[in-house]
Design a protein around this motif. Structure first.
Motif, PDB file in Angstrom:
ATOM      1  N   TYR A 264      45.652  28.685  49.382  1.00  9.40           N
ATOM      2  CA  TYR A 264      46.185  29.536  48.331  1.00  9.40           C
ATOM      3  C   TYR A 264      45.221  29.721  47.168  1.00  9.40           C
ATOM      4  CZ  TYR A 264      50.701  29.164  50.587  1.00  9.40           C
ATOM      5  OH  TYR A 264      51.726  29.251  51.491  1.00  9.40           O
ATOM      6  N   ALA A 265      45.168  30.949  46.698  1.00  5.18           N
ATOM      7  CA  ALA A 265      44.520  31.223  45.418  1.00  5.18           C
ATOM      8  C   ALA A 265      45.574  31.039  44.325  1.00  5.18           C
ATOM      9  CB  ALA A 265      43.982  32.652  45.382  1.00  5.18           C
TER      10      ALA A 265
ATOM     11  N   ALA B 177      41.982  32.751  37.069  1.00  6.17           N
ATOM     12  CA  ALA B 177      42.346  32.573  38.475  1.00  6.17           C
ATOM     13  C   ALA B 177      41.222  31.852  39.195  1.00  6.17           C
ATOM     14  CB  ALA B 177      42.640  33.911  39.143  1.00  6.17           C
TER      15      ALA B 177
ATOM     16  N   SER C 178      39.823  30.863  43.358  1.00  9.48           N
ATOM     17  CA  SER C 178      39.981  31.029  44.790  1.00  9.48           C
ATOM     18  C   SER C 178      40.339  29.699  45.445  1.00  9.48           C
ATOM     19  CB  SER C 178      38.693  31.586  45.388  1.00  9.48           C
ATOM     20  OG  SER C 178      37.626  30.663  45.188  1.00  9.48           O
ATOM     21  N   TRP C 179      40.635  29.745  46.728  1.00  9.21           N
ATOM     22  CA  TRP C 179      41.135  28.559  47.427  1.00  9.21           C
ATOM     23  C   TRP C 179      40.166  27.389  47.363  1.00  9.21           C
ATOM     24  CZ3 TRP C 179      38.837  26.203  51.664  1.00  9.21           C
ATOM     25  CH2 TRP C 179      37.736  26.885  52.203  1.00  9.21           C
TER      26      TRP C 179
ATOM     27  N   GLN D 268      45.368  32.987  50.283  1.00 12.32           N
ATOM     28  CA  GLN D 268      44.022  33.514  50.085  1.00 12.32           C
ATOM     29  C   GLN D 268      43.754  34.737  50.952  1.00 12.32           C
ATOM     30  OE1 GLN D 268      41.592  32.131  47.709  1.00 12.32           O
ATOM     31  NE2 GLN D 268      40.998  34.240  48.098  1.00 12.32           N
TER      32      GLN D 268
ATOM     33  N   VAL E 257      44.376  38.141  49.421  1.00 16.37           N
ATOM     34  CA  VAL E 257      43.574  38.628  48.299  1.00 16.37           C
ATOM     35  C   VAL E 257      42.416  39.420  48.879  1.00 16.37           C
ATOM     36  CG1 VAL E 257      42.329  38.006  46.226  1.00 16.37           C
ATOM     37  CG2 VAL E 257      44.204  36.556  47.011  1.00 16.37           C
TER      38      VAL E 257
ATOM     39  N   ARG F 299      38.237  41.447  44.673  1.00 15.18           N
ATOM     40  CA  ARG F 299      38.117  40.627  43.464  1.00 15.18           C
ATOM     41  C   ARG F 299      39.119  41.049  42.400  1.00 15.18           C
ATOM     42  NH1 ARG F 299      33.065  37.887  43.130  1.00 15.18           N
ATOM     43  NH2 ARG F 299      33.061  38.036  40.867  1.00 15.18           N
TER      44      ARG F 299
ATOM     45  N   TYR G 234      42.734  39.435  41.926  1.00 17.40           N
ATOM     46  CA  TYR G 234      43.017  38.195  41.207  1.00 17.40           C
ATOM     47  C   TYR G 234      43.647  38.461  39.841  1.00 17.40           C
ATOM     48  CZ  TYR G 234      40.269  35.410  44.530  1.00 17.40           C
ATOM     49  OH  TYR G 234      39.802  34.774  45.639  1.00 17.40           O
TER      50      TYR G 234
ATOM     51  N   TYR H 216      50.479  38.083  43.364  1.00 12.69           N
ATOM     52  CA  TYR H 216      50.984  36.729  43.560  1.00 12.69           C
ATOM     53  C   TYR H 216      52.443  36.726  44.015  1.00 12.69           C
ATOM     54  CZ  TYR H 216      46.675  35.642  41.153  1.00 12.69           C
ATOM     55  OH  TYR H 216      45.339  35.542  40.816  1.00 12.69           O
TER      56      TYR H 216
END
Length: 129
Positions: free
Chosen positions: A32-33, A50, A52-53, A101, A104, A107, A110, A116
Motif C-alpha cells: 500500500y501507498a 505521501a 510509495s510502498w 500500490q 497508483v 505520480r 498521490y 485513496y
C-alpha cells in the motif's frame, strides 16, 4: 478491509514539532501507498504528503515542503509524518489514507484524495501560542 489509526496529534506552540503516526491493519503493508491529508475548519481537505510502498518515492505539498518528513517501516505497519517549524496555519485534523500500490498509475495520483480507498478517523493538530 484496511483499518488506519492516526495518533500523535496535540497542541503545540508555533515553531514546535510533532510526529504523527499511522498504524495500519493490513497483513502486507508494503502493498500500500500511504498519504497524509489535512482539513482545517471551514476548508476543504488538502494533500500534505505521501509515500510509495517501499519508501522510494515521497511527495510533499508546497505548503509544507522542507518542514515535514514522511517515512515508513513496513515491518511495523506504520507510517510517520514528522512536522517541524509548525505554524498556526498548520492547525487541522490530519488523516492518513491508503491505496494499493498497483492502483497508483501516475505520480500525480498521490496528490489526489480520490486515489485513496481507506481513511483513518483523523488526529487533531493545533498550533497556537
Amino acid at each position: 478491509q484496511v483499518l488506519l489509526v492516526e495518533s500523535g496529534g496535540g497542541f503545540v506552540q508555533p515553531v514546535g514539532s510533532l510526529r504523527l503516526s499511522c498504524a495500519t491493519s493490513v497483513r502486507r503493508s508494503r502493498d500500500y501507498a500511504i498519504g497524509w491529508f489535512r482539513q482545517a475548519p471551514g476548508k476543504e481537505r488538502e494533500f500534505v504528503a505521501a509515500i510509495s510502498w517501499n519508501g522510494e518515492m515521497v511527495f510533499e505539498a508546497d505548503s509544507v515542503k522542507g518542514r515535514v518528513t514522511i517515512s515508513r517501516d513496513n515491518a511495523k505497519n506504520t507510517v510517520w509524518l514528522q512536522m517541524n517549524r509548525l505554524k498556526p496555519e498548520d492547525t487541522a485534523v490530519y488523516y492518513c489514507a491508503a491505496v494499493q500500490q498497483v492502483q497508483v498509475v501516475r505520480r500525480s495520483s498521490y496528490y489526489s484524495e480520490s486515489t485513496y480507498n481507506y481513511w483513518g478517523q483523523g488526529t487533531q493538530v493545533t498550533v497556537s501560542s
